[in-house]
Design a protein around this motif. Structure first.
Motif, PDB file in Angstrom:
ATOM      1  N   UNK A 208       0.801  -1.216   0.000  1.00  0.00           N
ATOM      2  CA  UNK A 208       0.000   0.000   0.000  1.00  0.00           C
ATOM      3  C   UNK A 208       0.839   1.272   0.000  1.00  0.00           C
ATOM      4  N   UNK A 209       2.083   1.214   0.450  1.00  0.00           N
ATOM      5  CA  UNK A 209       2.915   2.415   0.475  1.00  0.00           C
ATOM      6  C   UNK A 209       3.594   2.583  -0.867  1.00  0.00           C
ATOM      7  N   UNK A 210       3.102   3.533  -1.636  1.00  0.00           N
ATOM      8  CA  UNK A 210       3.700   3.775  -2.936  1.00  0.00           C
ATOM      9  C   UNK A 210       4.044   5.237  -3.142  1.00  0.00           C
ATOM     10  N   UNK A 211       3.483   6.111  -2.338  1.00  0.00           N
ATOM     11  CA  UNK A 211       3.707   7.537  -2.524  1.00  0.00           C
ATOM     12  C   UNK A 211       4.586   8.066  -1.408  1.00  0.00           C
ATOM     13  N   UNK A 212       5.726   8.609  -1.757  1.00  0.00           N
ATOM     14  CA  UNK A 212       6.631   9.174  -0.759  1.00  0.00           C
ATOM     15  C   UNK A 212       7.140  10.519  -1.268  1.00  0.00           C
ATOM     16  N   UNK A 213       7.325  11.428  -0.363  1.00  0.00           N
ATOM     17  CA  UNK A 213       7.795  12.752  -0.721  1.00  0.00           C
ATOM     18  C   UNK A 213       8.863  13.192   0.266  1.00  0.00           C
ATOM     19  N   UNK A 214       9.896  13.844  -0.233  1.00  0.00           N
ATOM     20  CA  UNK A 214      10.987  14.355   0.584  1.00  0.00           C
ATOM     21  C   UNK A 214      11.061  15.859   0.366  1.00  0.00           C
TER      22      UNK A 214
ATOM     23  N   UNK B 122       6.459  18.414  -8.089  1.00  0.00           N
ATOM     24  CA  UNK B 122       7.545  17.443  -8.101  1.00  0.00           C
ATOM     25  C   UNK B 122       8.821  18.117  -8.596  1.00  0.00           C
ATOM     26  N   UNK B 123       9.930  17.689  -8.039  1.00  0.00           N
ATOM     27  CA  UNK B 123      11.245  18.198  -8.403  1.00  0.00           C
ATOM     28  C   UNK B 123      12.195  17.015  -8.531  1.00  0.00           C
ATOM     29  N   UNK B 124      13.229  17.120  -9.359  1.00  0.00           N
ATOM     30  CA  UNK B 124      14.234  16.062  -9.395  1.00  0.00           C
ATOM     31  C   UNK B 124      14.894  15.923  -8.020  1.00  0.00           C
ATOM     32  N   UNK B 125      15.154  14.712  -7.606  1.00  0.00           N
ATOM     33  CA  UNK B 125      15.741  14.468  -6.294  1.00  0.00           C
ATOM     34  C   UNK B 125      17.055  15.219  -6.109  1.00  0.00           C
ATOM     35  N   UNK B 126      17.816  15.371  -7.186  1.00  0.00           N
ATOM     36  CA  UNK B 126      19.091  16.103  -7.087  1.00  0.00           C
ATOM     37  C   UNK B 126      18.876  17.545  -6.645  1.00  0.00           C
ATOM     38  N   UNK B 127      17.697  18.099  -6.885  1.00  0.00           N
ATOM     39  CA  UNK B 127      17.394  19.461  -6.456  1.00  0.00           C
ATOM     40  C   UNK B 127      16.863  19.508  -5.032  1.00  0.00           C
ATOM     41  N   UNK B 128      16.511  18.362  -4.473  1.00  0.00           N
ATOM     42  CA  UNK B 128      15.936  18.311  -3.133  1.00  0.00           C
ATOM     43  C   UNK B 128      16.934  17.911  -2.054  1.00  0.00           C
ATOM     44  N   UNK B 129      17.858  17.040  -2.380  1.00  0.00           N
ATOM     45  CA  UNK B 129      18.793  16.498  -1.402  1.00  0.00           C
ATOM     46  C   UNK B 129      20.113  17.247  -1.505  1.00  0.00           C
ATOM     47  N   UNK B 130      20.547  17.837  -0.404  1.00  0.00           N
ATOM     48  CA  UNK B 130      21.821  18.548  -0.356  1.00  0.00           C
ATOM     49  C   UNK B 130      22.920  17.543  -0.023  1.00  0.00           C
ATOM     50  N   UNK B 131      23.914  17.360  -0.884  1.00  0.00           N
ATOM     51  CA  UNK B 131      24.975  16.389  -0.608  1.00  0.00           C
ATOM     52  C   UNK B 131      25.791  16.744   0.636  1.00  0.00           C
ATOM     53  N   UNK B 132      25.690  17.983   1.114  1.00  0.00           N
ATOM     54  CA  UNK B 132      26.398  18.390   2.328  1.00  0.00           C
ATOM     55  C   UNK B 132      25.597  18.139   3.598  1.00  0.00           C
ATOM     56  N   UNK B 133      24.436  17.528   3.457  1.00  0.00           N
ATOM     57  CA  UNK B 133      23.579  17.232   4.613  1.00  0.00           C
ATOM     58  C   UNK B 133      22.521  18.294   4.787  1.00  0.00           C
TER      59      UNK B 133
END
Length: 103
Positions: A7-13, A26-37
Motif C-alpha cells: 500500500x505504500x507507494x507515494x513518498x515525498x521528501x 515534483x522536483x528532481x531528487x538532485x534538487x531536493x537532497x543537499x549532498x552536504x547534509x
C-alpha cells in the motif's frame, strides 16, 4: 487495510527550509537532497484508501500494533545510516519523519 505491504507507494521528501504551499509539485531528487547534509521532512501515505493503523471497520481487526513496528523499524534504520531522527508521527494512513542527513 494494507494489502501485503504494497500500500505504500507515494513518498515525498522536502528540505525543511523549503516547505511551502508548493509541496505538491515534483522536483528532481538532485534538487531536493543537499549532498552536504541537511534537515528534511519526509512523509509517506497509503494508496487505494488503505490504512496503516486503526481498526478495520469491516472485520473489527485492530492494526494499532503497526505503530510500534514502524517506530522500531525507523529507529533501527537510523542506526544504520548517517541520519538523526528529530521526530515522527504515525497516523492512520500515513506517517511523517523529520530527520537530519549527515554528509
Amino acid at each position: 487495510m494494507i494489502d501485503n505491504g504494497q500500500a505504500f507507494a507515494l513518498a515525498t521528501v522536502w528540505p525543511v527550509s523549503t516547505i511551502t504551499y508548493h509541496a505538491r509539485m515534483t522536483y528532481p531528487r538532485a534538487h531536493l537532497i543537499d549532498p552536504n547534509g541537511g534537515a528534511y521532512h519526509l512523509y509517506t501515505r497509503c494508496v487505494r484508501r488503505a490504512f496503516l493503523c486503526g481498526t478495520d471497520a469491516q472485520t473489527g481487526a485492530s492494526f494499532d500494533h503497526r505503530k510500534q513496528w514502524l517506530e522500531d523499524r525507523v529507529l533501527e534504520l537510523a542506526d544504520l545510516f548517517p541520519v538523526d531522527i528529530y521526530g515522527f508521527a504515525v497516523m492512520s494512513n500515513h506517517y511523517h519523519l523529520v530527520l537530519r542527513i549527515h554528509p
